[in-house]
Design a protein around this motif. Structure first.
Motif, mmCIF file in Angstrom:
data_model
loop_
_atom_site.group_PDB
_atom_site.id
_atom_site.type_symbol
_atom_site.label_atom_id
_atom_site.label_comp_id
_atom_site.label_asym_id
_atom_site.label_seq_id
_atom_site.Cartn_x
_atom_site.Cartn_y
_atom_site.Cartn_z
ATOM 1 N N LYS A 231 31.097 35.319 34.729
ATOM 2 C CA LYS A 231 30.476 36.110 33.680
ATOM 3 C C LYS A 231 28.958 36.064 33.781
ATOM 4 O O LYS A 231 28.268 37.069 33.564
ATOM 5 C CB LYS A 231 30.935 35.598 32.314
ATOM 6 N N ALA A 232 28.455 34.882 34.132
ATOM 7 C CA ALA A 232 27.001 34.730 34.279
ATOM 8 C C ALA A 232 26.473 35.571 35.440
ATOM 9 O O ALA A 232 25.328 36.052 35.403
ATOM 10 C CB ALA A 232 26.639 33.265 34.497
ATOM 11 N N LEU A 233 27.301 35.774 36.451
ATOM 12 C CA LEU A 233 26.916 36.607 37.597
ATOM 13 C C LEU A 233 27.175 38.083 37.338
ATOM 14 O O LEU A 233 26.972 38.909 38.229
ATOM 15 C CB LEU A 233 27.699 36.158 38.837
ATOM 16 N N ASN A 234 27.659 38.390 36.132
ATOM 17 C CA ASN A 234 27.916 39.771 35.736
ATOM 18 C C ASN A 234 28.976 40.447 36.621
ATOM 19 O O ASN A 234 28.868 41.632 36.942
ATOM 20 C CB ASN A 234 26.608 40.580 35.756
ATOM 21 N N LEU A 235 29.984 39.656 37.005
ATOM 22 C CA LEU A 235 31.072 40.212 37.802
ATOM 23 C C LEU A 235 32.060 40.946 36.905
ATOM 24 O O LEU A 235 32.279 40.564 35.755
ATOM 25 C CB LEU A 235 31.816 39.091 38.545
ATOM 26 N N LYS A 236 32.638 42.009 37.424
ATOM 27 C CA LYS A 236 33.644 42.743 36.677
ATOM 28 C C LYS A 236 34.887 41.871 36.509
ATOM 29 O O LYS A 236 35.137 40.954 37.293
ATOM 30 C CB LYS A 236 34.003 44.039 37.403
ATOM 31 N N ARG A 237 35.686 42.191 35.489
ATOM 32 C CA ARG A 237 36.888 41.386 35.229
ATOM 33 C C ARG A 237 37.850 41.429 36.408
ATOM 34 O O ARG A 237 38.461 40.421 36.756
ATOM 35 C CB ARG A 237 37.582 41.906 33.965
ATOM 36 N N THR B 156 37.067 41.908 39.566
ATOM 37 C CA THR B 156 36.487 41.113 40.657
ATOM 38 C C THR B 156 36.648 39.627 40.380
ATOM 39 O O THR B 156 36.965 38.845 41.283
ATOM 40 C CB THR B 156 34.988 41.452 40.826
ATOM 41 N N THR B 157 36.438 39.233 39.127
ATOM 42 C CA THR B 157 36.606 37.832 38.748
ATOM 43 C C THR B 157 38.032 37.364 39.002
ATOM 44 O O THR B 157 38.254 36.268 39.538
ATOM 45 C CB THR B 157 36.257 37.635 37.258
ATOM 46 N N TYR C 6 35.343 30.990 35.048
ATOM 47 C CA TYR C 6 35.187 32.234 34.298
ATOM 48 C C TYR C 6 33.751 32.398 33.810
ATOM 49 O O TYR C 6 33.180 33.498 33.855
ATOM 50 C CB TYR C 6 36.148 32.250 33.102
ATOM 51 N N GLU C 7 33.184 31.300 33.319
ATOM 52 C CA GLU C 7 31.825 31.348 32.795
ATOM 53 C C GLU C 7 30.819 31.670 33.894
ATOM 54 O O GLU C 7 29.867 32.435 33.682
ATOM 55 C CB GLU C 7 31.490 30.014 32.135
#
Length: 236
Positions: free
Chosen positions: A141-147, A149-150, A137-138
């Protein structure tokens, strides 16, 4: 007793000619019932798993209550409750335009199996989602992926790899439990077996059914084992 005599004792050609085609039809009904209910149960189970992990207290409690009820009560009782219980409110369902559904044993059995397996699959999915390392998850988030997409590209594929074993066990349990559908006049594999026995009074009919269930379970087990090994080959 020679092998030929033993084979004739457990595989009567006349009996096989009379009921062989019916057994194939019953086998297809069982496969259809399990496949559809398991698939729908997986979709509902995933939604329940997400609800149980939600920040909303209401959603968590509703999902937990659903899981508690359908895992804590017998599938047979749930089937009877839907078919004989809800099916007794004919006028009510006619007013809603749903009598076509609750008057049919097939639809009630399909609904009962779907609701039941969804509760079990919800816990499987919840555990598999929680098994994904927090670092994933971290990193997303660091790659600025949308929720979204994550979830679909990072978390879900990893969680399904963890869940495939327990899901396979649940599928096998459903195949064996599907025999109770015959109690509401569905001519699945067990329903055809009971019908054939009532007309022939030959106990080998039940032996055929046991062997067919065993073959189905073995095919499913080997398929899932191969799938699990193929999907997890990069972990070795």
């Amino acid at each position: 007793m020679s092998p030929e005599q033993l084979l004739a004792y457990v595989l009567d050609p006349d009996l096989l000619e009379r009921y062989g085609a019916r057994f194939v039809d019953g086998l297809l009904v069982t496969a259809k019932l399990v496949a559809i209910s398991f698939t729908l149960g997986a979709l509902l189970g995933m939604l329940l798993a997400l609800a149980r992990m939600s920040r909303s207290l209401v959603l968590r409690r509703l999902a937990a209550g659903y899981v508690y009820f359908f895992r804590g009560s017998p599938l047979l009782a749930q089937l009877f409750l839907l078919y004989y219980g809800l099916g007794s409110f004919k006028g009510f369902w006619q007013d809603l335009g749903l009598w076509w559904f609750f008057r049919e044993a097939w639809y009630c059995a399909l609904l009962a199996f779907t609701l039941n397996t969804a509760a079990y699959q919800a816990e499987i999915f919840r555990a598999s989602l929680m098994a994904v390392a927090p670092g994933q998850y971290e990193a997303a988030k660091a790659l600025n992926l949308k929720r979204s997409t994550t979830f679909f590209k990072v978390v879900l594929p990893q969680s399904l790899l963890v869940a495939i074993g327990p899901l396979g066990n649940e599928l096998i349990m459903m195949i064996k439990a599907s025999a109770i559908a015959s109690l509401v006049t569905i001519y699945d594999l067990m329903g055809v077996t009971k019908l054939a026995f009532s007309r022939s009074f030959d106990f080998q009919i039940y032996l055929w059914a046991a062997v067919l269930y065993l073959l189905i379970v073995e095919v499913v087990r080997r398929t899932l084992k191969h799938l699990e090994a193929r999907l997890g080959r990069h972990l070795n």
